[in-house]
Design a protein around this motif. Structure first.
Motif, PDB file in Angstrom:
ATOM      1  N   LEU A   1      -1.271  19.342 -39.780  1.00 19.42           N
ATOM      2  CA  LEU A   1      -1.294  20.302 -40.877  1.00 19.42           C
ATOM      3  C   LEU A   1      -2.723  20.716 -41.214  1.00 19.42           C
ATOM      4  CD1 LEU A   1       1.664  19.349 -41.062  1.00 19.42           C
ATOM      5  CD2 LEU A   1       1.459  19.504 -43.543  1.00 19.42           C
ATOM      6  N   ASP A   2      -3.650  19.770 -41.188  1.00 15.69           N
ATOM      7  CA  ASP A   2      -5.052  20.099 -41.462  1.00 15.69           C
ATOM      8  C   ASP A   2      -5.607  21.059 -40.411  1.00 15.69           C
ATOM      9  OD1 ASP A   2      -5.001  18.478 -43.680  1.00 15.69           O
ATOM     10  OD2 ASP A   2      -5.981  16.768 -42.691  1.00 15.69           O
ATOM     11  N   GLU A   3      -5.286  20.808 -39.137  1.00 18.57           N
ATOM     12  CA  GLU A   3      -5.793  21.676 -38.076  1.00 18.57           C
ATOM     13  C   GLU A   3      -5.212  23.081 -38.197  1.00 18.57           C
ATOM     14  OE1 GLU A   3      -6.099  22.043 -33.202  1.00 18.57           O
ATOM     15  OE2 GLU A   3      -5.243  20.229 -34.114  1.00 18.57           O
ATOM     16  N   ILE A   4      -3.913  23.168 -38.469  1.00 18.61           N
ATOM     17  CA  ILE A   4      -3.281  24.481 -38.622  1.00 18.61           C
ATOM     18  C   ILE A   4      -3.894  25.236 -39.796  1.00 18.61           C
ATOM     19  CG2 ILE A   4      -1.122  25.593 -39.342  1.00 18.61           C
ATOM     20  CD1 ILE A   4       0.338  23.632 -37.521  1.00 18.61           C
ATOM     21  N   TYR A   5      -4.082  24.557 -40.902  1.00 18.68           N
ATOM     22  CA  TYR A   5      -4.673  25.192 -42.081  1.00 18.68           C
ATOM     23  C   TYR A   5      -6.066  25.751 -41.774  1.00 18.68           C
ATOM     24  CZ  TYR A   5      -6.379  25.795 -46.853  1.00 18.68           C
ATOM     25  OH  TYR A   5      -6.903  26.330 -48.015  1.00 18.68           O
ATOM     26  N   GLU A   6      -6.884  24.959 -41.117  1.00 22.65           N
ATOM     27  CA  GLU A   6      -8.251  25.389 -40.821  1.00 22.65           C
ATOM     28  C   GLU A   6      -8.268  26.527 -39.801  1.00 22.65           C
ATOM     29  OE1 GLU A   6     -10.950  24.532 -42.387  1.00 22.65           O
ATOM     30  OE2 GLU A   6      -9.809  23.164 -43.666  1.00 22.65           O
ATOM     31  N   GLU A   7      -7.359  26.488 -38.833  1.00 20.40           N
ATOM     32  CA  GLU A   7      -7.317  27.538 -37.820  1.00 20.40           C
ATOM     33  C   GLU A   7      -6.829  28.860 -38.410  1.00 20.40           C
ATOM     34  OE1 GLU A   7      -8.235  27.714 -34.484  1.00 20.40           O
ATOM     35  OE2 GLU A   7      -9.306  25.896 -35.068  1.00 20.40           O
ATOM     36  N   ILE A   8      -5.866  28.794 -39.308  1.00 18.01           N
ATOM     37  CA  ILE A   8      -5.377  30.032 -39.929  1.00 18.01           C
ATOM     38  C   ILE A   8      -6.490  30.683 -40.755  1.00 18.01           C
ATOM     39  CG2 ILE A   8      -3.760  30.997 -41.626  1.00 18.01           C
ATOM     40  CD1 ILE A   8      -1.720  28.943 -40.725  1.00 18.01           C
ATOM     41  N   LYS A   9      -7.290  29.876 -41.433  1.00 17.78           N
ATOM     42  CA  LYS A   9      -8.381  30.431 -42.232  1.00 17.78           C
ATOM     43  C   LYS A   9      -9.392  31.209 -41.380  1.00 17.78           C
ATOM     44  CE  LYS A   9      -9.978  26.908 -44.512  1.00 17.78           C
ATOM     45  NZ  LYS A   9     -10.797  26.169 -45.516  1.00 17.78           N
ATOM     46  N   LYS A  10      -9.448  30.917 -40.091  1.00 14.92           N
ATOM     47  CA  LYS A  10     -10.385  31.603 -39.199  1.00 14.92           C
ATOM     48  C   LYS A  10      -9.857  32.953 -38.714  1.00 14.92           C
ATOM     49  CE  LYS A  10     -12.096  27.210 -37.286  1.00 14.92           C
ATOM     50  NZ  LYS A  10     -12.193  26.405 -36.034  1.00 14.92           N
ATOM     51  N   GLU A  11      -8.575  33.212 -38.914  1.00 13.90           N
ATOM     52  CA  GLU A  11      -7.968  34.434 -38.384  1.00 13.90           C
ATOM     53  C   GLU A  11      -8.493  35.673 -39.107  1.00 13.90           C
ATOM     54  OE1 GLU A  11      -5.879  34.998 -35.877  1.00 13.90           O
ATOM     55  OE2 GLU A  11      -5.762  32.894 -35.279  1.00 13.90           O
ATOM     56  N   ASP A  12      -8.606  36.756 -38.362  1.00  8.64           N
ATOM     57  CA  ASP A  12      -9.041  38.034 -38.920  1.00  8.64           C
ATOM     58  C   ASP A  12      -7.876  38.744 -39.605  1.00  8.64           C
ATOM     59  OD1 ASP A  12     -11.617  37.710 -37.921  1.00  8.64           O
ATOM     60  OD2 ASP A  12     -11.083  38.625 -35.993  1.00  8.64           O
ATOM     61  N   GLY A  13      -8.216  39.648 -40.513  1.00  7.95           N
ATOM     62  CA  GLY A  13      -7.194  40.464 -41.156  1.00  7.95           C
ATOM     63  C   GLY A  13      -6.995  40.099 -42.610  1.00  7.95           C
ATOM     64  N   ASP A  14      -6.329  40.985 -43.316  1.00  9.84           N
ATOM     65  CA  ASP A  14      -6.016  40.783 -44.732  1.00  9.84           C
ATOM     66  C   ASP A  14      -4.653  40.120 -44.832  1.00  9.84           C
ATOM     67  OD1 ASP A  14      -5.791  40.868 -47.461  1.00  9.84           O
ATOM     68  OD2 ASP A  14      -5.307  43.013 -47.543  1.00  9.84           O
ATOM     69  N   PHE A  15      -4.620  38.880 -45.271  1.00 13.25           N
ATOM     70  CA  PHE A  15      -3.350  38.150 -45.394  1.00 13.25           C
ATOM     71  C   PHE A  15      -3.527  37.005 -46.380  1.00 13.25           C
ATOM     72  CE2 PHE A  15      -5.683  36.012 -42.018  1.00 13.25           C
ATOM     73  CZ  PHE A  15      -5.498  34.662 -42.299  1.00 13.25           C
ATOM     74  N   SER A  16      -2.390  36.470 -46.791  1.00 10.23           N
ATOM     75  CA  SER A  16      -2.364  35.291 -47.651  1.00 10.23           C
ATOM     76  C   SER A  16      -1.345  34.320 -47.069  1.00 10.23           C
ATOM     77  CB  SER A  16      -1.997  35.683 -49.082  1.00 10.23           C
ATOM     78  OG  SER A  16      -1.962  34.557 -49.932  1.00 10.23           O
TER      79      SER A  16
END
Length: 274
Positions: A210-225
């Motif tokens: 879960l920690d890895e997924i959270y950190e990887e999603i934060k690196k993604e480009d684009g406007d999202f929540s």
């Protein structure tokens, strides 16, 4: 049988090192392509087809997927699911997934697109035995309207019940009613137009994943929540809000990559058609 616009029954079993279909049955406006074994996998990928091109007023679809012990399956769609104007009765789909122990199911369809004046109800029941693994996603998007409004559909309602050894472990209910909700406000779409969900249940789930997924999603480009919720059993849910289907698809695929690498030391198949 005449009450259903389309019916699909797919029963998978393990034969030696490979997963194959024991029985495939479809009727009406619901079909599957011949299985594809991506990336030299020993389990198949089936693409769902709707020959009618979309869901219309009062259409009713039923899908029943059964995985025997140790069998594996990837299930996706050939294209987006389009729900058109339903002036009298909503389009309805009922899905049942039965996962025996040590089975593995990836259900990753293209987006659901609801057009002007569309009403759509979907009910999922997922029955799992201990040791089975589930990766399930969906994406909800607004379709084109003459006025150019994003939220011109009447209603989208998705209900998902997941049972582990006959005990209810997850109940998820998404309800979008633009005419009766402050659809862009807090607690609903919060300024976004597209909604994605990912449900993962597997005994290898842990806090490091879960920690890895959270950190990887934060690196993604684009406007999202986005937000991640850990389940009481081994698993988690992920919600993503954005303004483009491709942003959500990219995030879900990245999560899929992380899970496949951590759990199986491989890359997942890229299922999109573009």
């Amino acid at each position: 049988m005449s009450n259903w616009t389309g019916v699909l029954d797919l029963n998978m079993e393990k034969r030696g090192e490979r997963t194959v279909a024991r029985d495939v049955y479809f009727h009406g406006a619901f079909k599957v392509m011949r299985p594809i074994y991506h990336e030299k996998n020993n389990y198949p990928c089936y693409y769902l087809l709707n020959p009618g091109g979309g869901y219309l007023d009062g259409d009713r679809y039923r899908m029943n997927i059964n995985l025997d012990e140790g069998s594996e399956l990837t299930l996706t769609t050939q294209s987006s699911t389009k729900v058109y104007k339903t002036p009298n009765k909503e389009a309805y789909q009922e899905n049942t997934f039965n996962l025996k122990k040590y089975s593995y199911l990836e259900y990753i369809p293209d987006a659901l697109i609801a057009y002007k004046d569309a009403k759509y109800l979907q009910k999922n029941r997922i029955n799992m035995e201990k040791g089975s693994t589930l990766i399930y996603s969906d994406i909800l998007t607004p379709g084109w309207s003459p006025e150019g409004d994003h939220f011109s559909y009447e209603e989208i309602r998705l209900k998902t019940e997941i049972y582990m050894e006959r005990e209810l472990v997850l109940y998820d209910h998404i309800l979008l009613e633009p005419k009766s909700q402050d659809i862009l406000g807090l607690g609903h779409m919060e300024g976004y137009t597209h909604l994605g969900s990912l449900i993962v249940i597997g005994e290898k789930t842990d806090s490091d994943l879960l920690d890895e997924i959270y950190e990887e999603i934060k690196k993604e480009d684009g406007d999202f929540s986005f937000g991640i919720s850990e389940l009481e059993i081994k698993g988690f849910t992920l919600r993503i809000m954005a303004n483009y289907t491709q942003v959500i698809e990219r995030i879900i695929h990245r999560c899929h990559e992380i899970i496949s690498d951590r759990w199986y030391n491989k890359k997942p198949s890229f299922l999109r058609k573009y």
